[in-house]
Design an enzyme around this catalytic site. Sequence first.
Site, PDB file in Angstrom:
ATOM      1  N   SER A 134       0.834  -1.194   0.000  1.00  7.35           N
ATOM      2  CA  SER A 134       0.000   0.000   0.000  1.00  7.35           C
ATOM      3  C   SER A 134       0.867   1.242   0.000  1.00  7.35           C
ATOM      4  O   SER A 134       1.997   1.225   0.524  1.00  7.35           O
ATOM      5  CB  SER A 134      -0.843  -0.027   1.279  1.00  7.35           C
ATOM      6  N   TYR A 158      -1.946  -0.839  11.068  1.00  7.00           N
ATOM      7  CA  TYR A 158      -2.207  -1.404   9.739  1.00  7.00           C
ATOM      8  C   TYR A 158      -0.993  -1.175   8.834  1.00  7.00           C
ATOM      9  O   TYR A 158      -0.483  -2.100   8.191  1.00  7.00           O
ATOM     10  CB  TYR A 158      -3.455  -0.766   9.109  1.00  7.00           C
ATOM     11  N   LYS A 162       1.903  -3.758   6.819  1.00  6.92           N
ATOM     12  CA  LYS A 162       2.339  -3.728   5.409  1.00  6.92           C
ATOM     13  C   LYS A 162       3.855  -3.540   5.326  1.00  6.92           C
ATOM     14  O   LYS A 162       4.536  -4.187   4.522  1.00  6.92           O
ATOM     15  CB  LYS A 162       1.619  -2.612   4.641  1.00  6.92           C
TER      16      LYS A 162
END
Length: 351
Positions: A134, A158, A162
Amino acid sequence: MAVPQEQTILVTGGAGFIGTHTVVQLLNKGFRVSIIDNLDNSVEEAVNRVRCLVGPDLSKKLQFHLGDLRNKEDLEKLFSETKFDAVIHFAGLKAVGESVQYPMRYFDNNLIGTLNLYQVMTKYGCKKMVFSSSATVYGQPEKIPCVEDFNLMAMNPYGRTKLFLEEIARDIQKAEPDWRIILLRYFNPVGAHESGKLGEDPKGIPNNLMPYIQQVAVGRLPVLNVYGHDYPTKDGSAVRDYIHVMDLADGHIAALQKLLTTDNIGCVAYNLGTGCGTSVLEMVAAFEKASGKKIPFKLCPRRPGDATAVYASTEKAEKELGWKAKYGIEEMCRDQWNWASNNPWGYQSKP
Ligand code: NAD
Ligand code: UFG
């Protein structure tokens, strides 16, 4: 580049938003596809819609398995029954706010699930992976456009999953050079399949801009909160790089073809964006034009942790994957409205 036909691809999280659109394109290109999804943030109806869209012949090449990446036995079962040529790994949790509140959920799901996947892939000799990363790994970029070799940074749990998973991929590939791994850094995926049969269907109140606008347009929510109107941008609202989900799906096909046909690719990251920045207020205006609906909005304070402006450098993907986004915000809003107006309650009927 020749397309290797009749290869079998495992798509984790293939019942979700980006997964379903990618599975349609994989089937259209002649790949066999197995999906594994625990339906935590999706419904099987989405997979049924994929079958309808591709038709009965291509549907025969699609299998759906209800399973959870955190249960290694679910993966063992799949890999012992089918020889996969590569894996596209979408499965994961993705809500930034929820990750701040419940970080353990994110570490458990995103990290453990992915480690299990690497272990089982290694055991069965399948060492080709396309991973959903991302633009969140750029944090608050000091410069734009974001280039793949920028320093990486995580702003929330989050984002940390990643970032860790990118680092884990690089370490695994370094230790075992026969792995081929492509990390795709998505910017802001929006829009829907042009048929209006597939689209994004978040559970609960949407966190992201476009699903929120869409629910205001169909009358499920009364007003859009525009977070921030004092940014140093053209109209004071924040700027992002929105990318049509079908362009994103095609980006996966390009990455997969590269992975299947190139030795010594290593572990390499590509941005998938358009390279264009659009402000929140410009997006609202474009959606109003596409839908003919007025989107009432309220100017609100900035959302904590949001960056001012983020957009991609697309050069590396263009040069090395031969992929470039085709659609602009007009088409993104057109297709999103087509999906929303035909499915105001997503894949479910009105509760
Ligand atoms: P999504 O929630 O629609 O799809 C993810 C799918 O994974 C869901 O169907 C869910 O049920 C499944 N899943 C989750 N945990 C699982 C597990 N442990 N085992 C099996 N299945 C599991 O999300 P999406 O928008 O399609 O995103 C796909 C991927 O792309 C995610 O990894 C996400 O972090 C990443 N990503 C998304 C965006 C975005 O804005 N949509 C942006 C950047 C990156
Ligand atoms: N916004 C609003 N109102 C809303 C929702 C969003 O004004 O109701 C604004 C945000 O403040 C931001 C912009 O719209 O300025 C875009 O916000 P999104 O939540 O749609 O997207 P983000 O850029 O914050 O983040 C998304 C995903 C992340 C991912 C990132 C980059 O949520 O997981 O894109 O891919 F990392």
